[in-house]
Design a protein around this motif. Structure first.
Motif, PDB file in Angstrom:
ATOM      1  N   ILE A  22       0.843  -1.215   0.000  1.00 36.34           N
ATOM      2  CA  ILE A  22       0.000   0.000   0.000  1.00 36.34           C
ATOM      3  C   ILE A  22       0.869   1.252   0.000  1.00 36.34           C
ATOM      4  CG2 ILE A  22      -1.583   1.375   1.452  1.00 36.34           C
ATOM      5  CD1 ILE A  22      -3.014  -1.295   2.129  1.00 36.34           C
ATOM      6  N   PHE A  23       1.918   1.254   0.824  1.00 39.80           N
ATOM      7  CA  PHE A  23       2.816   2.421   0.896  1.00 39.80           C
ATOM      8  C   PHE A  23       3.409   2.733  -0.479  1.00 39.80           C
ATOM      9  CE2 PHE A  23       7.236   3.845   1.033  1.00 39.80           C
ATOM     10  CZ  PHE A  23       7.074   5.113   1.596  1.00 39.80           C
ATOM     11  N   HIS A  24       3.936   1.718  -1.147  1.00 38.15           N
ATOM     12  CA  HIS A  24       4.602   1.954  -2.445  1.00 38.15           C
ATOM     13  C   HIS A  24       3.600   2.314  -3.543  1.00 38.15           C
ATOM     14  CE1 HIS A  24       8.700   1.245  -1.261  1.00 38.15           C
ATOM     15  NE2 HIS A  24       8.324   0.180  -0.596  1.00 38.15           N
ATOM     16  N   LEU A  25       2.398   1.750  -3.491  1.00 41.40           N
ATOM     17  CA  LEU A  25       1.376   2.099  -4.500  1.00 41.40           C
ATOM     18  C   LEU A  25       0.902   3.541  -4.304  1.00 41.40           C
ATOM     19  CD1 LEU A  25      -0.541  -1.282  -4.504  1.00 41.40           C
ATOM     20  CD2 LEU A  25       0.668  -0.302  -6.469  1.00 41.40           C
ATOM     21  N   LYS A  26       0.718   3.945  -3.051  1.00 47.40           N
ATOM     22  CA  LYS A  26       0.310   5.334  -2.790  1.00 47.40           C
ATOM     23  C   LYS A  26       1.401   6.307  -3.241  1.00 47.40           C
ATOM     24  CE  LYS A  26      -2.006   6.347   1.063  1.00 47.40           C
ATOM     25  NZ  LYS A  26      -2.387   6.330   2.499  1.00 47.40           N
ATOM     26  N   THR A  27       2.658   5.925  -3.034  1.00 44.81           N
ATOM     27  CA  THR A  27       3.777   6.774  -3.467  1.00 44.81           C
ATOM     28  C   THR A  27       3.800   6.878  -4.992  1.00 44.81           C
ATOM     29  OG1 THR A  27       5.015   5.968  -1.548  1.00 44.81           O
ATOM     30  CG2 THR A  27       6.267   7.175  -3.214  1.00 44.81           C
ATOM     31  N   ALA A  28       3.584   5.751  -5.666  1.00 46.88           N
ATOM     32  CA  ALA A  28       3.567   5.758  -7.144  1.00 46.88           C
ATOM     33  C   ALA A  28       2.475   6.687  -7.663  1.00 46.88           C
ATOM     34  CB  ALA A  28       3.354   4.337  -7.670  1.00 46.88           C
ATOM     35  N   ILE A  29       1.289   6.626  -7.052  1.00 46.90           N
ATOM     36  CA  ILE A  29       0.159   7.454  -7.495  1.00 46.90           C
ATOM     37  C   ILE A  29       0.404   8.928  -7.178  1.00 46.90           C
ATOM     38  CG2 ILE A  29      -2.294   7.945  -7.048  1.00 46.90           C
ATOM     39  CD1 ILE A  29      -2.594   4.818  -6.749  1.00 46.90           C
ATOM     40  N   ALA A  30       1.077   9.194  -6.045  1.00 47.40           N
ATOM     41  CA  ALA A  30       1.410  10.586  -5.708  1.00 47.40           C
ATOM     42  C   ALA A  30       2.334  11.186  -6.765  1.00 47.40           C
ATOM     43  CB  ALA A  30       2.069  10.648  -4.332  1.00 47.40           C
ATOM     44  N   GLN A  31       3.202  10.339  -7.341  1.00 47.81           N
ATOM     45  CA  GLN A  31       4.127  10.816  -8.379  1.00 47.81           C
ATOM     46  C   GLN A  31       3.461  10.889  -9.751  1.00 47.81           C
ATOM     47  OE1 GLN A  31       7.153  12.047  -7.923  1.00 47.81           O
ATOM     48  NE2 GLN A  31       6.923  11.674  -5.742  1.00 47.81           N
ATOM     49  N   LYS A  32       2.517   9.980  -9.987  1.00 45.64           N
ATOM     50  CA  LYS A  32       1.898   9.871 -11.312  1.00 45.64           C
ATOM     51  C   LYS A  32       0.393   9.656 -11.116  1.00 45.64           C
ATOM     52  CE  LYS A  32       2.382   7.120 -15.564  1.00 45.64           C
ATOM     53  NZ  LYS A  32       2.961   5.883 -16.119  1.00 45.64           N
ATOM     54  N   ALA A  33      -0.336  10.764 -11.092  1.00 47.33           N
ATOM     55  CA  ALA A  33      -1.755  10.725 -10.691  1.00 47.33           C
ATOM     56  C   ALA A  33      -2.615   9.873 -11.629  1.00 47.33           C
ATOM     57  CB  ALA A  33      -2.301  12.145 -10.621  1.00 47.33           C
ATOM     58  N   LYS A  34      -2.200   9.726 -12.910  1.00 46.68           N
ATOM     59  CA  LYS A  34      -3.026   8.982 -13.881  1.00 46.68           C
ATOM     60  C   LYS A  34      -2.543   7.537 -14.071  1.00 46.68           C
ATOM     61  CE  LYS A  34      -4.310  13.202 -16.286  1.00 46.68           C
ATOM     62  NZ  LYS A  34      -4.515  13.906 -17.544  1.00 46.68           N
TER      63      LYS A  34
END
Length: 480
Positions: free
Chosen positions: A320-332
């Motif tokens: 969850i931590f890494h997926l949230k970080t990925a989305i924070a960097q790339k919203a789409k």
């Protein structure tokens, strides 16, 4: 400026070959993520710096920072002067076109005209004619790279650009690399089976032959060989790439993907952590790490009857931590949204899962196969976590109704058939189940099976107009 000279200026600007005339739309990308990516590539791929500074200038303009855009164009110009002093006339044409457009947007019209004149004079010198819109393979390739960076919607156009560039220079290593990358990406979204001819495999081999130092292409070739069940040969390429450039994050990311798919999850995690130390904001790396933790979760669940709860919770937390970080960097980042929703569901955080699924579907750049995958994964969420078979059937059906064959559509079809057949085997004798199974067979082109199901549905619900109409249509299509 007078209206006439302003019209003339605009007309000249539209004839320029540069990022401003290549229809690269800001709504199709996450500008912050693209800027981050290009910044990283400037650091690690120095030979591509003219191309990358030009693109970065355009991104800065889209973000509303024309002064920053000009600074990047100056860097592109300096890179051209330093690395290609004898080819400056044509190496710099795209940069000059971008200058003209940025000055135009800044209402500095005289400077815009100056750069238009520079392009015109260079083109005349290069082509010995009055035609000032020159068709150079390098410009087609630069357009191809820009299109590639703007995402999947642009891949077909990028492919055409590289093909055009290669007609003039078939042995150019950079053109071959661009063409191989775009074909590799296009195949990722197609339904190609391993036994079919896979164009990118030979293209990647050729690109590596033409530039044996391109470890990035080498890593893509390794993944493609793994796809076609030639993993041993693929691993040789991965190991060679890692030896040549052990600290290049663009090789490490694909090496990690290779080892994760091979089942060596711990090795993949180790490589990804090394890469993250160099490019900590990479959405790709965070997503790959999350997939490793997802793999560890399923390993725990499949190998142990009662896996230790604290271990299960820890791998879910890390994913969850890494997926949230990925989305924070790339919203789409659609795939990361879907994986995050699934991880929330695994952690029994159902409200957050629901919210994330909805956010995934609202991303404005989804393709048909993205939507089909969404319906399949959301259907699974309804079925296995929310315990609602009727909702699962509804969403699987939505995926199947999108008339484009993809892995998501096949998954929806298979899930529907299994679920409906199970319900029928339980002896529920529900007309709706027979009717829906009839529709599944109909949408799958299995007309005789569809007729059989609709007949059973009508036997249970004789006056249902939907079933009668579907049955009539199917019988007519068979007899005609």
């Amino acid at each position: 400026m007078s209206t006439i000279s302003m019209n003339s200026l605009k007309s000249s600007l539209l004839k320029l070959e540069c990022h401003f005339t290549w229809t690269l739309l800001k709504q199709d990308v996450d500008l912050g993520h693209l800027e981050e990516t290009v910044d990283d590539q400037i650091e690690f791929f120095i030979e591509s710096n003219i191309t990358n500074y030009n693109l970065l200038a355009y991104v800065c303009h889209l973000k509303g920072s024309n002064e920053e855009a000009l600074r990047n164009l100056q860097k592109a110009e300096a890179a051209a002067q330093k690395n290609h002093p004898d080819e400056i006339d044509w190496r710099i044409l795209v940069t000059w076109g971008n200058y003209a457009w940025i000055y135009y947007h800044m209402k500095r019209y005289e400077e815009a005209q100056t750069y238009i004149n520079k392009v015109e004079n260079s083109c005349k010198k290069l082509s010995n004619t009055d035609q000032w819109k020159i068709q150079l393979p390098e410009i087609y390739a630069e357009q191809g790279w820009a299109l590639l960076k703007f995402g999947r919607k642009y891949y077909e156009r990028a492919k055409d650009c590289f093909e055009t560039a290669l007609k003039n220079e078939p042995n150019n290593p950079r053109f071959n690399a661009g063409y191989a990358i775009v074909m590799y990406r296009l195949e990722d979204f197609s339904l190609r089976q391993c036994e079919e001819i896979i164009p990118s495999l030979e293209l990647l081999k050729r690109a590596v032959e033409l530039n044996p130092k391109s470890t990035f292409i080498m890593a893509l070739l390794a993944l493609k060989l793994q796809d076609v069940k030639q993993a041993d040969e693929g691993e040789r390429y991965i190991e060679e790439a890692m030896q040549i450039t052990p600290d290049l994050p663009y090789v490490q990311r694909y090496a990690a993907k290779f080892y994760r798919r091979k089942g060596e999850v711990d090795k993949a995690v180790e490589i990804l952590k090394k890469a993250l130390a160099v490019t900590p904001k990479s959405a790709f790396l965070h997503h790959q790490l999350a997939l490793c933790y997802k793999g560890k979760l399923y390993q725990l669940k499949n190998t142990t009857r009662y896996p230790p709860q604290e271990q299960v919770e820890e791998v879910i937390r890390l994913a969850i931590f890494h997926l949230k970080t990925a989305i924070a960097q790339k919203a789409k980042f659609f795939t990361a949204h879907i994986e995050l929703a699934n991880m929330y569901a695994e952690g029994k955080r159902y409200e957050e899962a629901e919210e994330t699924f909805q956010k995934a579907f609202q991303i404005n750049i989804l393709f048909d196969n993205d939507k089909q995958e969404y319906y399949y994964r959301y259907g699974n969420f309804q079925r296995f976590h929310m315990k609602s078979e009727s909702e699962a059937i509804r969403y699987y059906l939505e995926g199947l109704k999108i008339d484009k064959e993809s892995y998501g559509r096949i998954a929806c079809r298979n899930a529907l058939k299994k679920l409906l057949e199970k319900r029928i085997q339980r002896g529920l004798e529900d007309a709706a189940d027979f009717g829906t199974l009839g529709l599944v067979h109909k949408l799958s082109g299995e007309k005789h099976k569809a007729i059989e199901c609709y007949e059973k549905a009508i036997a249970l619900c004789p006056n249902n107009e939907e079933y009668l109409s579907a049955l009539c249509e199917l019988r007519l299509s068979i007899s005609s």
